[in-house]
Structures are given as C-alpha cells and as structure tokens.
Design an enzyme around this catalytic site. Structure first.
Site, PDB file in Angstrom:
ATOM      1  CB  CYS A 129      -0.954  -0.011   1.188  1.00  0.00           C
ATOM      2  SG  CYS A 129      -0.156  -0.036   2.818  1.00  0.00           S
ATOM      3  N   GLY A 162      -5.168  -5.297   9.375  1.00  0.00           N
ATOM      4  CA  GLY A 162      -5.628  -6.607   9.815  1.00  0.00           C
ATOM      5  C   GLY A 162      -4.472  -7.545  10.069  1.00  0.00           C
ATOM      6  CB  THR A 165      -1.630  -5.235   7.364  1.00  0.00           C
ATOM      7  OG1 THR A 165      -2.537  -5.117   6.263  1.00  0.00           O
ATOM      8  CG2 THR A 165      -0.713  -4.029   7.390  1.00  0.00           C
ATOM      9  CG  ASN A 168       2.561 -10.140   4.953  1.00  0.00           C
ATOM     10  OD1 ASN A 168       3.219 -11.148   5.156  1.00  0.00           O
ATOM     11  ND2 ASN A 168       1.389 -10.174   4.336  1.00  0.00           N
TER      12      ASN A 168
END
EC number: 1.2.1.10
Length: 318
Positions: A129, A162, A165, A168
């Site tokens: 993102c 969440g 995310t 990672n």
C-alpha cells in the site's frame, strides 16, 4: 467480460470483489476463495451470488468454472502466495499478487503498467500500500532529476491493519524499498510504516523525501502534479496534502544515507500525500487498503484489455 477469481476473503479480497462487481466493465467475479467458512468475505460473496469455496486453492481448482477464469487475484499473505503461485502456474492463469511475496515484477499502474503488460509476464506484484502511494512520486521526481536517496513514511490507521498486514510488516519494508529503487528510480530506497492508534481513526498519510542535486523546482512541481492526477484516475481519494517543499541540505549531513558513486546532493524534496478510501466495503479512513485494491483492479483491467485486443483479430477472421 473476463472472469476472475479472488483468493483471500479478508478485508482486501472482499473490497476488491465489491469493486469489480460495482465499477468494472471488463471483469466478472467468478469465485471468491477462502479458508474460513465463517468469514465475512465468503458470507458477503454468497449474498452477492458469487461462487465460493473455503478450501483454498484446491477448492478453486475443483470449481466447474475454473477453466473459464483468466485472472486470479491473490490477497492472502506472502508465504501463502508462494504456494498458490506454484499450484496455479501450470494452468495458464494471470496472477495479480497483492502480497509482498514479489515473485513477479513490481507493477505500479501510473508508472509501469504498460511496460509490464508488454513483457507478457503471468505473475505481477502490487508492491505494498505504501509503495502504491509513494513510488509514483519518486518516479515523478526521477523523471526530472536523478534521485540519490528516497525515503517514504506510510502512516495508516491501526484499525485498518488486519492480521495479514501485521504479519507482513518486515516484508512491507523490504519489498517497498526494493520497488522504490527498481520502479521509482532512486539509487537507494528506504520504507517506514507507522500504525497510528488514534481514535477516531485517521486516513492514510504518506511522506516522500528525495535527496537530489540542484533541481528545476517548477519542473519537479509539474511532474509531481501530473503524476498525482494520473494516480487519482484510479484512486479518486489520492491527493497532495500541501505544496511540494524544497530545502537545501549539506552533503556531509546525509552522507550515511547515500550509496557510493552518486553525484552531488544539495536538495531535499518533500512531498506530503493523503489517501482517502472510496468506502466500497472498508471505511473511508482505510485508504491504505483502498489504494491496493484500486491499483489491482486497474492492473486486472489492463490484462483484460490486452487479452481482448489479442483475440479481436481471431474473431474478425472467424
């Protein structure tokens, strides 16, 4: 209409499904794939008359419509995508990877979508993102002047992050830094992510810092403005927070940031962005997730356009 499957019934996968259903004239959701039969994403897909399976990729392979699917979006995790890609490789599907796995080349639609489509690769990676929000700006500056160092800081609402995310985070920083260099054009890149616990939640904010030599400030402003307009075509909530800033810096003060062999550094360029989500499924503050699904949708539509174009001569001859 090109049929697609979405693997991952979490926030990103569900938002992507709803985007395809609501706004795409080129794509049709044929299947939503998850591993939790009680997930909200699978339940919502069933209510929307989308075929579902909670048996993962193996369940996808068993669906009657699998052979008709051209594109598979993977919104799981980096580790899961590696396994999914291996399973799907022999079936000739196009994979759009929304995880930081980065098996395929990075794609940022406003920067290099056409180039990657021309390479006919079958697995492309959507970076992260933060990468989707900031790499276009690094690329815009790189179009005007060499960028010795680029650092991005992505601040997102903690509520929008969440389990995927959070799992990672390390891959986020590594993958984004790599793409800042390979797609954005910086000699060295660095990425930082901040999970902001503020309540009420704040929308995604991004800071891009570029170290360069002397620059034509008007040319940089124009390049950044053009790039912001291009990104906003597929992410309407993407905009500059304030004017591009230019500050003089001493090469001695930033020498530890610079790779060997770069030219003289004299200028820090600062760009401040906000990304507000479209609120198709997720709240408007979750711009970090919206920019990923919006960019992935643009890539999927680009693949569909390419497939349609390739088939047009055959249809006309028939």
């Amino acid at each position: 209409m090109r049929k697609v499957a979405i693997i991952g019934s979490g926030n990103i996968g569900t938002d992507l499904m709803i985007k395809v259903l609501r706004v795409s004239d080129l794509l049709e959701v044929a299947a939503m794939v998850g591993i939790d039969p009680d997930s909200d994403g699978l339940a919502r897909a069933r209510r929307l008359k989308v075929q579902t399976t909670h048996e993962g990729v193996e369940g996808l392979l068993a669906l009657d419509e699998f052979d008709e699917i051209d594109i598979v979006f993977d919104a799981t995790s980096a580790g899961a995508h590696i396994k999914n890609a291996e399973t799907l490789r022999k079936f000739g599907k196009y994979l759009v990877d929304l995880t930081p796995a980065a098996i395929g080349p990075f794609v940022v639609p406003a920067v290099n979508l056409t180039d990657q489509l021309n390479r006919n690769v079958d697995n492309v990676n959507m970076v992260t993102c933060g990468g989707q929000a900031t790499i276009p700006i690094v690329a815009a500056v790189s179009q005007v002047t060499p960028v010795a160092y680029a650092e991005i800081v992505a601040s997102i609402s903690s509520k929008s992050a969440g389990p995927g995310t959070r799992a990672n985070i390390d891959e986020f920083t590594e993958t984004t830094a790599q793409a800042i260099e390979s797609v954005g054009g910086a000699a060295r890149g660095k990425a930082i992510i901040i999970l902001n616990p503020a309540d009420p939640p704040v929308i995604m904010r991004d800071t891009v810092l570029c170290l360069t030599g002397d620059v034509d400030q008007d040319a940089v402003r124009d390049s950044v403005s053009t790039m912001v307009e291009e990104v906003s075509r597929y992410v309407p909530g993407y905009h500059l927070k304030q004017e591009v800033q230019f500050d003089r810096v001493s090469a001695a003060d930033v020498r530890t940031l610079l790779p060997a062999g770069v030219g003289t550094v004299s200028t820090q360029i600062s760009v401040f962005l906000e990304v507000e989500g479209a609120a198709h499924y997720l709240p408007a503050y979750a711009g970090n997730l919206d920019i990923m699904t919006s960019a992935a949708l643009r890539v999927g539509e680009g693949i569909a356009e390419r497939l349609n174009h390739a088939e047009a001569p055959r249809r006309s001859r028939a």
